[in-house]
Design a protein around this motif. Structure first.
Motif, short mmCIF file in Angstrom:
data_model
loop_
_atom_site.label_atom_id
_atom_site.label_comp_id
_atom_site.label_asym_id
_atom_site.label_seq_id
_atom_site.Cartn_x
_atom_site.Cartn_y
_atom_site.Cartn_z
N PRO A 1 -20.91 -24.39 -30.14
CA PRO A 1 -22.23 -23.92 -29.70
C PRO A 1 -23.39 -24.66 -30.38
N THR A 2 -23.10 -25.78 -31.03
CA THR A 2 -24.15 -26.45 -31.78
C THR A 2 -24.63 -27.75 -31.16
N THR A 3 -23.73 -28.50 -30.53
CA THR A 3 -24.12 -29.78 -29.96
C THR A 3 -24.71 -29.57 -28.58
N GLY A 4 -25.94 -30.01 -28.41
CA GLY A 4 -26.61 -29.89 -27.12
C GLY A 4 -28.04 -29.42 -27.32
N ILE A 5 -28.71 -29.22 -26.21
CA ILE A 5 -30.10 -28.76 -26.24
C ILE A 5 -30.09 -27.24 -26.30
N LYS A 6 -30.65 -26.71 -27.35
CA LYS A 6 -30.64 -25.27 -27.55
C LYS A 6 -31.93 -24.65 -27.02
N ASP B 1 -33.01 -41.00 -28.63
CA ASP B 1 -31.82 -41.42 -29.35
C ASP B 1 -30.72 -40.40 -29.04
N PHE B 2 -29.99 -40.64 -27.95
CA PHE B 2 -29.03 -39.67 -27.41
C PHE B 2 -27.59 -40.15 -27.55
N LYS B 3 -27.38 -41.36 -28.05
CA LYS B 3 -26.04 -41.97 -28.06
C LYS B 3 -25.01 -41.12 -28.81
N ASP B 4 -25.31 -40.71 -30.04
CA ASP B 4 -24.35 -39.93 -30.82
C ASP B 4 -24.07 -38.57 -30.17
N THR B 5 -25.12 -37.92 -29.69
CA THR B 5 -24.94 -36.63 -29.02
C THR B 5 -24.10 -36.80 -27.76
N LYS C 1 -25.46 -29.01 -22.44
CA LYS C 1 -24.76 -30.23 -22.83
C LYS C 1 -24.87 -31.22 -21.68
N LEU C 2 -25.73 -32.22 -21.85
CA LEU C 2 -25.90 -33.26 -20.83
C LEU C 2 -24.69 -34.16 -20.90
N PHE C 3 -23.83 -34.03 -19.90
CA PHE C 3 -22.50 -34.62 -19.90
C PHE C 3 -22.51 -35.94 -19.14
N ASP C 4 -22.48 -37.05 -19.87
CA ASP C 4 -22.40 -38.38 -19.26
C ASP C 4 -21.04 -38.54 -18.60
N LYS C 5 -21.06 -38.85 -17.32
CA LYS C 5 -19.84 -39.00 -16.53
C LYS C 5 -19.73 -40.44 -16.03
N GLU C 6 -18.50 -40.92 -15.92
CA GLU C 6 -18.24 -42.27 -15.42
C GLU C 6 -18.26 -42.34 -13.89
N LYS C 7 -18.05 -41.22 -13.24
CA LYS C 7 -18.01 -41.17 -11.78
C LYS C 7 -19.26 -41.84 -11.21
N PRO C 8 -19.11 -42.81 -10.33
CA PRO C 8 -20.27 -43.55 -9.82
C PRO C 8 -21.39 -42.67 -9.27
N GLU D 1 -23.49 -24.80 -21.26
CA GLU D 1 -23.60 -25.37 -19.92
C GLU D 1 -23.36 -26.88 -19.96
N PHE D 2 -22.23 -27.33 -19.43
CA PHE D 2 -21.97 -28.75 -19.26
C PHE D 2 -22.54 -29.15 -17.90
N VAL D 3 -23.56 -30.01 -17.91
CA VAL D 3 -24.20 -30.41 -16.67
C VAL D 3 -24.43 -31.92 -16.66
N ASN D 4 -24.59 -32.46 -15.47
CA ASN D 4 -25.03 -33.83 -15.27
C ASN D 4 -26.24 -33.76 -14.34
N LEU D 5 -27.31 -34.40 -14.73
CA LEU D 5 -28.58 -34.25 -14.01
C LEU D 5 -28.60 -34.90 -12.63
N ARG D 6 -27.57 -35.64 -12.27
CA ARG D 6 -27.47 -36.19 -10.92
C ARG D 6 -26.65 -35.28 -10.00
N CYS D 7 -25.95 -34.35 -10.58
CA CYS D 7 -25.06 -33.47 -9.81
C CYS D 7 -25.85 -32.45 -8.99
N PRO D 8 -25.67 -32.42 -7.68
CA PRO D 8 -26.39 -31.45 -6.85
C PRO D 8 -25.98 -30.00 -7.14
N PHE D 9 -24.75 -29.80 -7.61
CA PHE D 9 -24.30 -28.45 -7.93
C PHE D 9 -24.91 -27.96 -9.24
N CYS D 10 -25.15 -28.90 -10.17
CA CYS D 10 -25.86 -28.55 -11.41
C CYS D 10 -27.31 -28.18 -11.09
N ARG D 11 -27.88 -28.91 -10.16
CA ARG D 11 -29.25 -28.59 -9.71
C ARG D 11 -29.28 -27.20 -9.09
#
Length: 171
Positions: free
Chosen positions: A13-18, A126-130, A64-71, A30-40
């Motif tokens: 419960p610590t890593t992410g935007i609180k 600076d989001f790389k480590d997160t 938790k802004l989840f970077d995904k490899e899916k194109p 909440e694991f989300v990706n900002l391009r995902c229409p279902f997250c929207r």
């Protein structure tokens, strides 16, 4: 692999935007990706409801802004790196979702980054480590899909109704 295979014991419960007080008794992860229409859709339908619980001190949201490899979702990864990890995060996320159809049609990742800075007035963070921590956490916990929302032992997606969500939060 679906929602039932998520190992909630590997979620932190610590890593992410609180959003909300660290002392809130319930953490909404909440694991989300900002391009995902279902997250929207999750955001559009549930943010106002969840904000009431945040303001009452009943929950803390950990986004938790989840970077995904899916194109189809990789464009969201660019936007993730422009979301501030402070009180402005939620409004930045909402602006990104509101303009998702505009920047989502851009082909070049540099154009998406320029959209974030020029149109949305966001700056590169600076989001790389997160990002790496969230990816590793998701892999360890078997979180594959976005959105994946976790409250205690409950794991669900955007399809949960407000009534079902309220029942989980009130128990």
């Amino acid at each position: 692999m679906g929602m039932t295979e998520v190992d909630v014991t590997k979620i932190n419960p610590t890593t992410g935007i609180k959003i909300g007080d660290d002392k809130a008794p319930i953490k909404v992860i909440e694991f989300v990706n900002l391009r995902c229409p279902f997250c929207r859709l999750w955001s559009d339908e549930k943010d106002t409801f969840l904000q009431q619980y945040v303001e009452e001190g009943k929950i803390q949201r950990v986004i938790k802004l989840f970077d995904k490899e899916k194109p189809s979702l990789a464009k969201g990864n660019i936007m993730h790196h422009h979301v501030p990890n402070n009180d402005l995060a939620l409004s930045a996320i909402q602006s990104i979702y509101e303009t998702q159809d505009d920047w989502g049609d851009l082909e070049d990742h540099d154009e998406i980054a320029a959209f974030a800075t020029d149109r949305l007035n966001l700056s590169l963070q600076d989001f790389k480590d997160t990002s790496e921590s969230i990816i590793n956490e998701a892999e360890a916990a078997n979180v594959v899909f976005v959105p994946t929302v976790i409250i205690g032992e409950h794991v669900f997606d955007q399809k949960i109704s407000i009534q079902e969500l309220k029942a989980i939060l009130d128990n």
